[in-house]
Design an enzyme around this catalytic site. Sequence first.
Site, PDB file in Angstrom:
ATOM      1  N   HIS A   1      85.774 -59.210  22.538  1.00  0.00           N
ATOM      2  CA  HIS A   1      84.782 -58.826  23.534  1.00  0.00           C
ATOM      3  C   HIS A   1      84.101 -60.052  24.134  1.00  0.00           C
ATOM      4  O   HIS A   1      84.169 -61.158  23.595  1.00  0.00           O
ATOM      5  CB  HIS A   1      83.714 -57.940  22.900  1.00  0.00           C
ATOM      6  CG  HIS A   1      84.244 -56.689  22.300  1.00  0.00           C
ATOM      7  ND1 HIS A   1      83.521 -55.901  21.422  1.00  0.00           N
ATOM      8  CD2 HIS A   1      85.447 -56.068  22.439  1.00  0.00           C
ATOM      9  CE1 HIS A   1      84.232 -54.861  21.055  1.00  0.00           C
ATOM     10  NE2 HIS A   1      85.410 -54.937  21.657  1.00  0.00           N
TER      11      HIS A   1
ATOM     12  N   ASP B   1      85.399 -42.682  15.202  1.00  0.00           N
ATOM     13  CA  ASP B   1      85.396 -44.028  15.756  1.00  0.00           C
ATOM     14  C   ASP B   1      83.980 -44.438  16.146  1.00  0.00           C
ATOM     15  O   ASP B   1      83.067 -43.613  16.209  1.00  0.00           O
ATOM     16  CB  ASP B   1      86.335 -44.084  16.962  1.00  0.00           C
ATOM     17  CG  ASP B   1      86.780 -45.497  17.304  1.00  0.00           C
ATOM     18  OD1 ASP B   1      87.047 -46.279  16.379  1.00  0.00           O
ATOM     19  OD2 ASP B   1      86.865 -45.815  18.503  1.00  0.00           O
TER      20      ASP B   1
ATOM     21  N   ASP C   1      88.985 -49.905  26.207  1.00  0.00           N
ATOM     22  CA  ASP C   1      88.761 -51.022  25.284  1.00  0.00           C
ATOM     23  C   ASP C   1      89.980 -51.291  24.413  1.00  0.00           C
ATOM     24  O   ASP C   1      90.418 -52.436  24.268  1.00  0.00           O
ATOM     25  CB  ASP C   1      87.558 -50.703  24.399  1.00  0.00           C
ATOM     26  CG  ASP C   1      87.339 -51.728  23.302  1.00  0.00           C
ATOM     27  OD1 ASP C   1      86.928 -52.860  23.609  1.00  0.00           O
ATOM     28  OD2 ASP C   1      87.582 -51.398  22.125  1.00  0.00           O
TER      29      ASP C   1
ATOM     30  N   ASP D   1      84.680 -47.296  27.195  1.00  0.00           N
ATOM     31  CA  ASP D   1      84.500 -48.336  26.180  1.00  0.00           C
ATOM     32  C   ASP D   1      85.139 -49.649  26.637  1.00  0.00           C
ATOM     33  O   ASP D   1      86.299 -49.688  27.040  1.00  0.00           O
ATOM     34  CB  ASP D   1      85.138 -47.873  24.872  1.00  0.00           C
ATOM     35  CG  ASP D   1      84.651 -48.647  23.668  1.00  0.00           C
ATOM     36  OD1 ASP D   1      84.692 -49.882  23.713  1.00  0.00           O
ATOM     37  OD2 ASP D   1      84.245 -48.010  22.683  1.00  0.00           O
TER      38      ASP D   1
ATOM     39  N   SER E   1      81.546 -52.134  19.401  1.00  0.00           N
ATOM     40  CA  SER E   1      81.218 -50.774  19.831  1.00  0.00           C
ATOM     41  C   SER E   1      80.229 -50.096  18.905  1.00  0.00           C
ATOM     42  O   SER E   1      79.463 -49.231  19.343  1.00  0.00           O
ATOM     43  CB  SER E   1      82.491 -49.926  19.929  1.00  0.00           C
ATOM     44  OG  SER E   1      83.321 -50.383  20.966  1.00  0.00           O
TER      45      SER E   1
ATOM     46  N   THR F   1      82.015 -45.351  18.804  1.00  0.00           N
ATOM     47  CA  THR F   1      81.116 -44.786  19.808  1.00  0.00           C
ATOM     48  C   THR F   1      80.735 -43.342  19.502  1.00  0.00           C
ATOM     49  O   THR F   1      79.541 -43.017  19.476  1.00  0.00           O
ATOM     50  CB  THR F   1      81.727 -44.922  21.209  1.00  0.00           C
ATOM     51  OG1 THR F   1      81.970 -46.306  21.472  1.00  0.00           O
ATOM     52  CG2 THR F   1      80.798 -44.372  22.270  1.00  0.00           C
TER      53      THR F   1
ATOM     54  N   GLU G   1      83.666 -40.032  26.136  1.00  0.00           N
ATOM     55  CA  GLU G   1      84.111 -41.420  26.038  1.00  0.00           C
ATOM     56  C   GLU G   1      85.588 -41.587  26.362  1.00  0.00           C
ATOM     57  O   GLU G   1      86.445 -40.903  25.776  1.00  0.00           O
ATOM     58  CB  GLU G   1      83.866 -41.956  24.628  1.00  0.00           C
ATOM     59  CG  GLU G   1      84.253 -43.427  24.500  1.00  0.00           C
ATOM     60  CD  GLU G   1      84.571 -43.861  23.070  1.00  0.00           C
ATOM     61  OE1 GLU G   1      84.545 -45.089  22.818  1.00  0.00           O
ATOM     62  OE2 GLU G   1      84.856 -43.000  22.213  1.00  0.00           O
TER      63      GLU G   1
ATOM     64  N   HIS H   1      80.105 -52.322  26.012  1.00  0.00           N
ATOM     65  CA  HIS H   1      80.191 -53.782  25.983  1.00  0.00           C
ATOM     66  C   HIS H   1      81.265 -54.202  26.973  1.00  0.00           C
ATOM     67  O   HIS H   1      81.935 -53.364  27.586  1.00  0.00           O
ATOM     68  CB  HIS H   1      80.525 -54.294  24.577  1.00  0.00           C
ATOM     69  CG  HIS H   1      81.814 -53.741  24.046  1.00  0.00           C
ATOM     70  ND1 HIS H   1      83.047 -54.196  24.470  1.00  0.00           N
ATOM     71  CD2 HIS H   1      82.070 -52.742  23.170  1.00  0.00           C
ATOM     72  CE1 HIS H   1      83.996 -53.517  23.860  1.00  0.00           C
ATOM     73  NE2 HIS H   1      83.438 -52.623  23.066  1.00  0.00           N
TER      74      HIS H   1
END
EC number: 3.1.3.1
Length: 697
Positions: free
Chosen positions: A640, A313, A473, A202, A253, A315, A468, A519
């Site tokens: 981001h 979360d 991230d 992520d 995300s 994702t 993940e 991303h």
Amino acid sequence: MKKVVLSLYLLSLITSFLKNNVVVSAGRPGIYERHPDPQGQFPRLGACPDDHACIFPADVSQFLPGAHFDLRVELHAYDKNTKNPAPDFYKDFKTTVRKENGPWMDVNEFFDIQENPTLEYWNFTWADSAEVFYADALGNGKKPIDVNVSSRVWRKLKFNEPGTYDVSVQYSSTEAYTVRYTVIEPRKPKRKAKNAILFIADGCNIGMITAARAIARKHTSGKFVDDGLLTFEDFDNLGHIITHSIDGLVTDSCNSASAYATGHKTSVGALNVYADSSPSSLDDPKVEDITELIRRRQPGKAIGIVTTASVQDATPAAFYSHSRTRDIPDHITDQIAHGVPDWVNAVEPDVLLGGGANHFKGEKSLNGTDYYTLLHDKHNYQVVMDKHHLNEYNGHDKLLGIFRKDNMDVWLERNVYVNNTVGNEAAPDLSGTDALGSDQPGLDDMTLKALEVLKKRGGDDGFFLLSEAASVDKMVHYLDFPRAYADLIEMDMTIKKTIEWLKKNGEYEDTLILFTADHSHSFDVFGTVDQELLTSQAPSQENMRYSVGVYEHSGWPGFINQDQYGFPDNWDPRFALAGGTGSGPDHFESWKLSADKPRMPTVQNEKKIVGSNKEDQAGNYGHGLKWNGNIPMDQIVDVHSMADVAIYSNGPGSDLFKKTIENWNLFFKMTEALDLQYPNEDDAMSDKKSTNHKQQK
């Protein structure tokens, strides 16, 4: 007489033209017209270029034949002069559908719906500019626009045949809006992938990959000659993914993972829905995701979801849930077992591993439900809550592993600074005891166990697995770069061990492996920093900057790797990487490791204004340089970026991913590789509605 006949003939032509081309674009009778996205930062609602109408799914959406979706039409009545009340609700509007420029049909007739959906009414306020959105901070007295909304929604529709479809809403004698959809011609893969593994780091950009490589691999004369590059860099193919959301350049995300999962773009915070303006976050128009499609079209295939975040979360939730907002983890947890009303069956992953215990039971679970008990007793899950019991599990039942309240601790807290987890009171049974880092499994532990269970449960039908590394991230958000490096290296080690497992178990040749990010961040490394010189020259900001080495003075960092393949033995060398982001808040930067706890570079005052945290161990507490922010003053963390992300692919179907693609196209390429694009008998039998006879006339 000839003039009369000619006039009648012309009238019939005009009538026929209007019937077949009625109400298309923004009040202009005629053919469909595509609208470019309007400029500006504060649209009335995402993907609504018309002055008053919205249709979801949005214009230029693409579908698989037989894939389910909800259709919502909204009409917005408003007056931009905020001194005036909003106009009355639109009450008379007509929605029509046609295929391939054929005759227009009422939407209910086209989809063979017996009863018109209820006309709903609500209102919302529209902050149409930054001056309005930040009115309190700017002290300008500006007010948002009141909008009265009329809406209908049609649930669980589908287009059975490939082709072009137009959906139009006419809301006055001269005003209308039309969108155009494409139902793709399904494609057979050159060689079907029995299994697919989607690895997501992520928020990982090229700069983070470059940094992790410099830390994790030995080099001589500037060459990585001993260990080679990172594991995924040896994959067959490399491509780029464009990450924009439906209504802006920069995604989060939720909508980026949703694009991967469904083939549809959506808005920030939205999971597998088109974000409408309604008050409820659970009634927005849904689109079917890849795991739901697997359950309908290849029901024997096993599904696994693994994350180092909470399983609710963004994702992981994008692969089993539907919501306008990620901020309802109690409802997202419930969807694991029950799905959502008037939709396809719940996904019920065969394996679900991660954090998020506080929403499985107790005061933060939906209606106080004990989902551990529910999923065990009624849905045949075995439940494990620590690394030992995860590794010990050897059964065939579905597996639920929840290892901590909230997100799991990062690699450094699980393996090096375990004492930082003492006193966290985060045990997954909510007993109030600690979830020590050493008791939490790593991403590799979870992924390998998931593979074992999925192989047993999927058998010859194979499996789909999402794995993940969530905190790449999360740590970049807080400018905690060493922790981000470690979690990305953990992902690379997990991929290495996965390949070894696949080869050992005879699954490697049949498995599509993808590694990407959802991303990007604007992170990059621009040199090294001599931390001793930095500290010795404090507090002189000018002199401290001489500690940063660039170009020929960038040299090499001092990370040493002797004991563990990939992971450094020392995480705070004298010469560290000098990196940063171009989209962050005010803070201090010393590039030191915050050893006592994960980094907190900023603080907020009573007015929610963000400033530098002088107690930050990797900032001013470490005698750091002042770093001026460049984002709104209410943003407490780094944000981001819009940069493309890389996608590395290996195995059957991997050649589909070797070019630059948009994020929504990942879904279509994964479904092609897995041979999921054609409806089959299982697909047809599971449908509650059949629209074939109407749509094929």
